[in-house]
Structure formats: C-alpha cells, structure tokens
Design an enzyme around this catalytic site. Structure first.
Site, PDB file in Angstrom:
ATOM      1  N   TYR A 165      -7.347  -3.827  -6.788  1.00 45.44           N
ATOM      2  CA  TYR A 165      -6.395  -2.990  -4.936  1.00 45.44           C
ATOM      3  C   TYR A 165      -7.432  -2.548  -4.715  1.00 45.44           C
ATOM      4  O   TYR A 165      -7.481  -2.370  -3.237  1.00 45.44           O
ATOM      5  CB  TYR A 165      -4.819  -3.296  -5.106  1.00 45.44           C
ATOM      6  CG  TYR A 165      -4.243  -2.438  -4.159  1.00 45.44           C
ATOM      7  CD1 TYR A 165      -3.979  -3.969  -2.946  1.00 45.44           C
ATOM      8  CD2 TYR A 165      -4.236  -1.115  -3.493  1.00 45.44           C
ATOM      9  CE1 TYR A 165      -3.834  -3.686  -1.515  1.00 45.44           C
ATOM     10  CE2 TYR A 165      -3.114  -1.302  -2.272  1.00 45.44           C
ATOM     11  CZ  TYR A 165      -3.563  -2.159  -0.979  1.00 45.44           C
ATOM     12  OH  TYR A 165      -2.951  -2.083  -0.188  1.00 45.44           O
ATOM     13  N   LYS A 169     -10.008  -2.495  -1.481  1.00 47.16           N
ATOM     14  CA  LYS A 169      -9.837  -1.786   0.030  1.00 47.16           C
ATOM     15  C   LYS A 169     -11.099  -0.799  -0.054  1.00 47.16           C
ATOM     16  O   LYS A 169     -11.947  -0.892   1.385  1.00 47.16           O
ATOM     17  CB  LYS A 169      -8.977  -0.648  -0.112  1.00 47.16           C
ATOM     18  CG  LYS A 169      -7.719  -1.560   0.217  1.00 47.16           C
ATOM     19  CD  LYS A 169      -7.207  -2.368   1.109  1.00 47.16           C
ATOM     20  CE  LYS A 169      -5.961  -2.878   1.209  1.00 47.16           C
ATOM     21  NZ  LYS A 169      -5.767  -3.742   2.610  1.00 47.16           N
ATOM     22  N   SER A 370      13.410  -2.302 -12.703  1.00 47.58           N
ATOM     23  CA  SER A 370      12.544  -2.583 -11.983  1.00 47.58           C
ATOM     24  C   SER A 370      11.292  -4.283 -13.041  1.00 47.58           C
ATOM     25  O   SER A 370      11.634  -4.023 -14.375  1.00 47.58           O
ATOM     26  CB  SER A 370      11.186  -1.401 -11.743  1.00 47.58           C
ATOM     27  OG  SER A 370      12.278  -0.414 -10.482  1.00 47.58           O
TER      28      SER A 370
END
Length: 1043
Positions: A165, A169, A370
């Site tokens: 990720y 970017k 989570s």
C-alpha cells in the site's frame, strides 16, 4: 471572500475522507461530481448522495472507459483522487500486497491519464504516511516525527515503505513527480495540472469505517469499548500487539480544513496532513473507555501479539504544512475520540433495533474482536444461462422462426461482446444457451447440429444445449422450468427467460443486471441474487417482461423458476416480479432495453392463456415460502413490505388530479403501484400521461377500447392489481399528501378487516344555497361516514375506499349505471360477507377518518339534478339484489305520492270530462280543484316535514354561515333533491321491469343501525299525513266557498 464556483471531481467520494471533503465543497456552492464503486451509505453520515454532492456516478476506476466518462463534458477543473483499496492493519498487511498494489496503481494511472487529457487545473493526490521507511519507525523510546524529505533518502537502504500500500503510494508520487519534470517534452494536447500530494496520518472521526476489518485503531477501540461496557457489562477488550506502539491521529474536520486550504493555495508540493500529538495504543484504548465514562483503573486490556501491528512508532512532522498553509489541528485526541464515540454509539443503537436478541448478541461478540482481511483478485466469473424456447408453430412460413432467431443471436452477440471481453480487475461474464424445442417440430430435428444451434454457432456461441419437450402447443412456461433446471445443475449464476423473437438493444446488459443485483443486496441487506430484475420492453412499456433471475430464487424454490403446471405462456414474468416486490427487490432496469418483435402488446403466434387467479393463493404461497427461506438463511431477515395498489378509473383524464395521485409520498415500508384505467378512448390527454409515466413499472396506464363505465373499469384495475390492498379513488379527488401513511397505520391496527372506509370531504358548503342543500339532503352523508361510525361500517363510496384483495370473485356488478349508483354498496356488502364467512377472524369494514381525500363539488357547485337522478336509477337495483336488507314502507314516499296524485288528478279529469259531455256538468269542480291542488301539496308537505327534521332532529347538518331566508331556501331545495333521487329510483325499477318492488325500500344502513328503518317509515308517514291533512283542509275550504 467570493468563492469561484467550479466543477470538482472527487474519486472515492463515497468513502470517509472523500465524502467529508465533498460535503464541504458542495456546501460552498461548487458542482461536486462524485465517483465511487457503489452508492453505499453503510458508514456515511450523509445517507442521501444529494446531501454531499451534485452528481453521484457509480463506476469502477480500474476501467479506463469509466474514467473517460467522468470527463465527457470537459468541465472538471479540480480533481481529488481519494479512491483506493485501503483500511487499517487488518487490510494493509503482507497477505494483500499484490491485490492492493495492482488495483490502486491501476486506478491512479487511469485517472491521471484522463485528467491530463482534460482541462484540469489542480490535481489532489491522497497519499499516506505509509510511504515513509519502516526502519525509521522502529524505536519505541522516542517520538519519531516523519518529515516529507524522509522518503527520498535513496542512498540509504532504509527507504522501504509500509507494505505494498505504501509502495504504491510512493511510486505514484514518483510518477507524478516525473510528469512534472518532463512537462516540457509532453505533447501539446496534454496539460499538466498543479499537483498537490498530501500524506495523511491516521485520519478518524464520524463516517469512518468502524467494523468489518477495514477500520483503523480509534474506531476499532471505540467499538470494542462501547460493546464491552454497554452490552456485555464488562470492561475487557483485545488489543493487537503489545500496546506500546505509538501513533498520531487526526480528526476528520481538521483533515478537511487542511485539504481545502491546500487545494485553494498555489502550492505544488508534498505535505504531511496529520497531528503531532502522539499516543500509545494502550493509552488510546483507555481514552476510548473514558469517552463512555469508564475510568482506566476499571479497564482490562488483553494483548494479542500474533496479529499485525504495523510500524512501532509514527508521528507527523507538521513543520512544512504549518509554514505553508498556516494550519494546525484544532481538536485534541480526547475531543475527537469523544465525538466519534457518540456517533458510533448512535450507529449501534440503530443496528440494535434491526436485530433480534440472539442475532444481536452474536453480532456484539463479533464486534469485540478485530479480524485480518485477506483480499482476493476480482477473478469473479459470472455465468448467464439463456433459456430459449423455440418453435416454428403459428408462423405462416416455419423458416421465419430461423430468421427471428438469427436476429436474436446477432443482438445477443453485439450487446454481450463488451461484457465477455477479459479485462483486468473486472468481473468476467460468460453465456450458456439452453434451447427448448417441440418434439414434433420437424424444423429442429434431428436434434444434433439442428438449425438453431448452427445459427448461434455462426454468431460465436458454442456452449449450447438443446432439449426437446412433449408439451401442448404454447407451453412456454413449462419449457422455461425444465431449461432452468438444466442451467441450475450447470451452476449458472443468472437465468434469463427469453423468447426466440426478441432483440436486445442495450450493450453491456449482463454487467448492468449483475450490478443491479449487487446494489439491491447492499441496500436491502439480502443475499446477492435475491430479487427479480427485468428488461424494459420497448414494445410493451411499463410491464415486467423477460426477467433475469438470480440463483437464490432457484435455491428457494428447489430449482423451479415457476410453479409447475400453473402457468402456460402468460403471467409467469409478473408472478416472479410481484413475489419479490414484497421486499422491495423487484426492479425494471430502465437503461436495459429489449424489443419483443412478435408478441408484447401485439398479437402473439400462439393463443395467450392466462391463469385466472394466480395473484391470490399461488402468489401468497410463494411469498410465504420466500419469507420462510429468509428467516432460515439470514441472521437478520428484512421485513416484508405492505403492498397497496391505487386504482383510478378515469373518463376525464385530467392530469391536474391524476398526477398528484401518482406522485403521492409513499412509506418506506410500503410498495405501491398506481393503476389508471382510461375509459375515454378518445381523450387527448392519454398520450401526455403515457409519455410521462408509461415506462414506470409501478405506474400502469391501461385504455379501454370503448367506454365501459366506472364498474367495469374498476374491475379491470382489480385484475391488473397484485397487491395485498387496493385503494380506490375517483379521478377527481385530491388525496391528502399523507394518505398512504394513514392507510398503513389503519391496516396495521386492524389486520383482520376486509377494508376501510376513507373520509371524503367536500369544500365548505357555506358559499351557495345549492351546496348547502346537498348537505342537508343527505347526499354527502356516506362520503364522510367514517367520522360518525367506528366498526363494521355498512359501506363507503369508491371515491376513497381501501379494501383487502382476497378473491377474484369480488368485483363490481355491471348492472349498475356507467356513471355510478349503487355499485359501491353492492361491492362493499359482497366484500364484507365473503371476508367474514371465509377468513378466520375476518371483520367488516373499519372507519378510517384520517385516510382523507377532498372531492370537489359536482359540476363546480352549479346545479345538476340529473346526476342524482341517474345515481338513484342504479341504487334502486339493490332492493331486488338484497331482499333481506329491504322492507315495505307503511306509506308512499314523496315521488310515489306525487305520481299517485297526478294519476288521481288525471282520472278525475277524465270523469269530469265524461260528466261534462253527457250530463252537462262543469269540468272544473270540487274534485278537479282538490286533486290538482294536492299535486303541489306533495312538494309542500315534503318541505315542511324536512324543515321540521332539520330544525329539531338533525341539527348537526346545520350549515354554519347560511342564515335567514338562505337557510330556508337551502332546506326547501334539499327536499327537491331528495324527491329527484326518489324519482330516479322509481324509474330504475320501471326500466328493469321490477314493478313488484315499488313500495319497497333499501335500508342504507344495512340493518346495522337501530331505528333507521322505523325513522324512515315515520318520516314518510309524516309527509303523507301532512299532505292528507292539507287535502282535507282543502276540501273544507272548497265546501265553504260553494256554500
């Protein structure tokens, strides 16, 4: 400061930061065009797109074609590129490297390429703190602030960003930089916008993802703290890692402020947008508990160091952003967490109301944890099964069937070519074709390599199965059922019920149907494929034909697309559509069109065979089966909608009245179709009405070939209806804007009632003697009876009548006049009697005084006595139809007495003439004078009697502002109106040769009001006695005169 209005494109505008930025710019008056993969309001605080943008486009930015569409008008001046496949550490981890990098980089390259071919002035790229080298973020013992320049230390090997990720970017930043540096060598048609790169540092707040695996630490910890304390009464939560890792977090409103300031500036550089307030994760967990009033000494934290944690230490260095933008965050972490906590608590409460106890407890347990999300490439392959019954029967030339099929195959190839192409990152579609032929259709035998397969092969289709059937001619539905079974066993995802004589007109139709099902799945929270989607048939507007059915439907009905041995060649399409209408999951795709070359609204090649009552037991059984399936297979099944159809027979076709009925506000828990039956084939307004509403599947406009009248038009509306309830309107009433909400309330209050009598009011009657007389005459009494009667109301007028659909046997009787009169009473009595006798716990009509509509005065309040005469000719038929509700009167009514006195006068004149001729007696004598005067005396006696009633017994009919002589005249005219009605009733009996019923009366209160028959008899007797007394007094006066 005056803000220049501009067109602004925001990619990922459905998401967290994107929607907040869109809202701010939209409120400033800019034209904000948002594009996102879907309109999904799950986490958005702005539930309707109109709240935060001017235009919302659903599209996949991985497709360059989608990106080009966004710039078709070449009007975009600013671009904000927020779209990305992202999340917290549950998503940004090594397991998702390839998916995240490829998808995000493809989107960025596409939107950059198209922007550079347009007149874009400024381009905002949403980068991330993940671009910074991981090795600079290890030390837990010091506050590590990351400067913008830290990413470019290429000499040092410590430049590795966080996961793919961050790498994507960073590489996009490098690519943008290279574009700027090489701008002088670019072609003239490429314009370099001013680039602004913002590296976001952990933005949080209202509207951010707070469950599902993509949430970030603040939302995850708040959710766990709230659920632990409020719903499990414990203050123990799980934390990923040791809890010592440090981060800074930026509240969303501070983020939006910085983004807007950055974009409005002339800066062309890279800036951090974050907070310098660093905090440990275990400390943040305690802050989360403090937002709900739990002190940290009561909190227990459990650490799971096997889960992903990201970097150890990260903080933003805001030196540059502070210097260039004069910006710094306003909200502390405690303030932002408090605001976010309140929002998540509200969201949980909303969810709580939607879940039952067991499923709610299960959901709360899942919220206390989570999870790591493992993303997959979009390698989805969707198979459409094309079900194709083919026959040469019914054609002058059997070979014409092959020509029709060839045209179909050509359209199938041309319109599916776009979907079948293999595209990176997009859903892939494939087609399997299932042909059904008649066993005795020699054109298609032998089966192997038959002409149909050859034609389809010639158009590029190879996955074909042909099956033969021995059904009676025209058994299309049975063939569909068998073909569907074959396609179901072949694991097709969708099943298209086609004919061999259709032409598909819309490119990319498979993707459109798949996306429609996906959208319904998100909006309604149902399994993907649940529902019924149909083409828009350009040859038969507004009718759901050629449905595309998801696999879920076959799962529910054990592989049967339709009930066996029920439908032949008609009604199958609307049956499926109406089944899923009960959950708001039926849709006609207006942008996906098809043409039915043979059939549709024209004559088909076989005899149309309708099932007479499929919309009752058959439909109800299917709805029950779907309901049970949802309860079994969905943790939180969506509730069934109330279905209600509005039926309006219309001769006037006045859009002033019809449009408000069509556009009535509808409850979210109700599905409504408006059915307008046009009873004047020559009306010039029909074409206007059709142009406006003919393509709406929930507005049906049907034309009678000849003028059939109100009763038969309502019956046609009943045949068109498939709803639980029907609301009848006259075509000149004005319904209250909340009438459907009131219908829903009264239905829920009395679910066992056969129907409800609405409240139809008239304008104030105080402006003329005539309208006052109408009220005094009792003509309007039953229009507002719901205000005077509560339960088991005798009947109501069809101007505003709500009834339960229970049987196709309950229809309006055509023996009544076309313009009405008695048919509403007859219908209500049949409905009530059938319901009470055949439905368990069935009750009669209930009053619904808040189901309100206003009816104008007939003929605009000008005198029109013939209307009431005509009505009465019809309602007199009730005497014969309902002998048990009729009775003999002890005295003649006014018109019987009036005609009787005329007859006596004529007989007297005949005798007087006889005596004058043969005995030289005068023609004018005591008897002729008396009988002549007795005629107007009938009218006088009626007026006197009615005045007595109005002034003593029925003072509630008093018209407040009619006074003096005007009130006297209104009472007198009301008597005339009553006499005209009685005259119409008598003439109706004579016209129908019902002579023996003269002297009988129908009880308008159908024996449910005590004393009404007696009162009516006494009133008639009183009028007779007044007349008789006047007549005797006349005899005495005549005797005195001649003496």
């Amino acid at each position: 400061m005056v803000i220049q209005k501009r067109v602004i494109l925001i990619t990922g505008g459905n998401g967290f930061i994107g929607s907040h930025v869109a809202k701010r710019l939209h409120d400033q008056g800019h034209y904000v065009r948002v594009v996102d993969l879907r309109d999904d309001p799950t986490f958005r605080i702005y539930k309707d797109t109109s709240e935060f943008c001017s235009e919302f486009i659903e599209g996949d930015l991985r497709s360059i074609k989608t990106c080009r569409k966004l710039f078709n008008k070449n009007d975009v001046k600013w671009v904000f590129h927020f779209a990305a496949n992202m999340g917290g550490v549950g998503v940004i981890n090594s397991k998702n490297n390839f998916v995240i990098y490829q998808e995000n980089h493809l989107m960025s390259l596409n939107i950059l390429q198209v922007s550079m071919n347009s007149d874009v002035e400024k381009f905002f790229y949403a980068s991330s703190a993940c671009v910074y080298p991981c090795n600079k973020q290890i030390n837990l013992n010091e506050d590590i602030k990351l400067k913008e320049s830290d990413t470019w230390n290429c000499i040092n090997k410590d430049t590795k960003p966080q996961e793919s990720y961050g790498a994507e970017k960073l590489n996009t930043e490098i690519f943008i930089s290279s574009l700027k540096e090489s701008s002088t060598s670019l072609e003239n048609n490429l314009k370099i916008p001013q680039f602004k790169i913002a590296r976001f540092h952990n933005v949080y707040g209202e509207g951010g993802t707070w469950y599902g695996g993509r949430e970030k630490a603040p939302a995850a910890l708040l959710r766990k703290a709230i659920c632990a304390n409020k719903y499990t009464k414990e203050n123990t939560i799980e934390i990923w890692g040791s809890g010592k890792q440090k981060r800074s977090f930026l509240y969303i409103q501070d983020c939006v402020d910085a983004v807007i300031k950055f974009m409005e500036s002339d800066l062309d550089l890279t800036l951090n947008i974050g907070s310098e307030e660093s905090i440990r994760i275990d400390e943040l967990a305690c802050v989360a508990f403090e937002t709900i009033g739990v002190s940290r000494d009561k909190v227990t934290l459990k650490f799971d160091e096997s889960k992903p944690t990201g970097v150890n230490n990260r903080n933003s260095d805001n030196t540059l952003v502070s210097e260039y933008l004069k910006w710094s965050p306003k909200y502390t972490i405690h303030e932002g967490m408090k605001k976010t906590s309140l929002w998540i608590q509200q969201e949980l409460e909303i969810l709580h109301h939607q879940y039952k106890d067991d499923s709610w407890n299960e959901l709360i347990q899942s919220y206390l944890e989570s999870k790591v999300n493992v993303l997959d490439y979009n390698n989805e392959i969707i198979t459409f099964g094309i079900l194709l019954p083919i026959t040469s029967r019914g054609l002058t030339k059997p070979e014409d069937c092959l020509e029709n099929l060839s045209n179909f195959a050509k359209s199938l190839y041309e319109t599916s070519r776009e979907d079948i192409q293999d595209k990176f990152g997009e859903t892939k579609y494939q087609i399997k074709i299932y042909i059904g032929v008649d066993k005795d259709d020699t054109l298609f035998h032998p089966i192997k390599n038959n002409p149909a397969e050859s034609i389809l092969n010639d158009h590029g289709f190879t996955d074909i199965k042909t099956m033969e059937f021995d059904y009676p001619p025209g058994s299309i539905c049975e063939i569909w059922i068998d073909l569907t079974h074959e396609a179901y066993n072949d694991n097709c995802d969708y099943f298209v019920l086609f004919g061999d004589d259709v032409i598909i007109e819309t490119n990319g139709w498979m993707n459109k149907f798949h996306e429609a099902y996906r959208k319904i799945s998100i909006q309604k929270k149902v399994p993907r494929g649940f529902g019924c989607m149909t083409f828009t048939d350009t040859s038969f507007h507004g009718f759901p034909t050629f449905p595309v059915i998801g696999r879920v439907h076959l799962d529910i009905f054990n592989g049967d697309v339709l009930p066996r041995k029920t439908f032949k060649n008609q009604d199958g399409d609307p049956y499926i559509f109406q089944t899923y209408r009960r959950w708001g999951c039926s849709m006609m795709l207006t942008d996906v069109k098809i043409q039915n070359v043979v059939g549709g609204s024209s004559d088909p090649r076989y005899e149309r065979t309708h099932h007479p009552n499929w919309s009752f037991d058959i439909l109800n059984n299917s709805v029950s089966k779907v309901e049970e399936w949802l309860k079994t297979n969905c943790k939180n099944p969506i509730p069934k909608l109330l279905t209600l159809d509005i039926i309006v027979p219309s001769y006037r076709v006045n859009l002033k009245y019809l449009e408000p009925m069509i556009n009535l506000e509808k409850p979210a828990t109700m599905s409504t179709t408006t059915i307008i039956i046009i009873d004047d084939p020559n009306s010039p307004n029909t074409s206007i009405l059709k142009r406006l509403y003919d393509k709406d599947p929930f507005v049906r406009i049907r034309e009678n070939k000849t003028n059939l009248g109100a009763s038969l038009s309502r019956n046609r509306g009943l045949r068109e209806s498939n709803a639980d309830y029907v609301l009848f309107f006259d075509d000149d009433v004005v319904p209250d804007k909340n009438i459907l909400f009131e219908c829903e309330k009264i239905i829920n209050k009395h679910p066992d009632a056969c129907g409800f009598i609405g409240n139809t009011k008239f304008p104030p009657a105080d402006k003329s003697i005539y309208t006052s007389a109408l009220v005094l005459s009792g003509i309007t009494h039953f229009w507002g009876i719901s205000e005077l009667w509560d339960e088991d109301v005798p009947w109501g007028v069809t101007a505003n009548l709500l009834v339960r659909r229970i049987s196709d046997k309950i229809v309006y009787n055509p023996i009544f006049p076309k313009t009405g009169g008695g048919e509403d009473i007859d219908f209500c009595l049949k409905q009530r009697n059938y319901f009470v006798k055949n439905i368990k716990n069935g009750k009669g009509f209930q009053a619904a005084p808040k189901v309100l509509a206003t009816h104008p005065w007939w003929n605009n309040g000008n005198r029109d006595y013939y209307r009431f005469f005509k009505w009465a000719t019809g309602d007199g038929a009730l005497i014969k139809l309902y002998p048990d509700l009729s009775y003999y009167d002890i005295a003649p009514n006014s018109i019987e007495l009036f005609l009787g006195t005329i007859l006596i006068f004529l007989i007297t004149m005949i005798f007087s003439l006889f005596f004058a001729i043969f005995y030289n007696k005068p023609i004018i004598n005591n008897y002729t004078i008396l009988t002549f005067l007795s005629i107007p005396l009938v009218i006088v006696s009626n007026i006197i009697s009615d005045m007595h009633v109005h002034l003593t017994k029925q003072h509630y009919k008093r018209i407040p502002t009619i006074n003096g002589y005007r009130y006297v005249l209104a009472m007198a005219e009301s008597s005339i109106i009553r006499m005209i009605s009685e005259f119409g009733r008598l003439m109706g009996l004579i016209e129908r040769n019902e002579w023996k019923y003269i002297g009988k009366r129908f009880d308008w209160f159908v024996r449910r009001a005590r004393g009404t028959i007696t009162e009516e008899c006494i009133n008639n007797l009183k009028k007779f006695l007044i007349w008789e007394a006047g007549s005797f007094r006349g005899i005495e006066l005549i005797k005195l005169k001649f003496e």
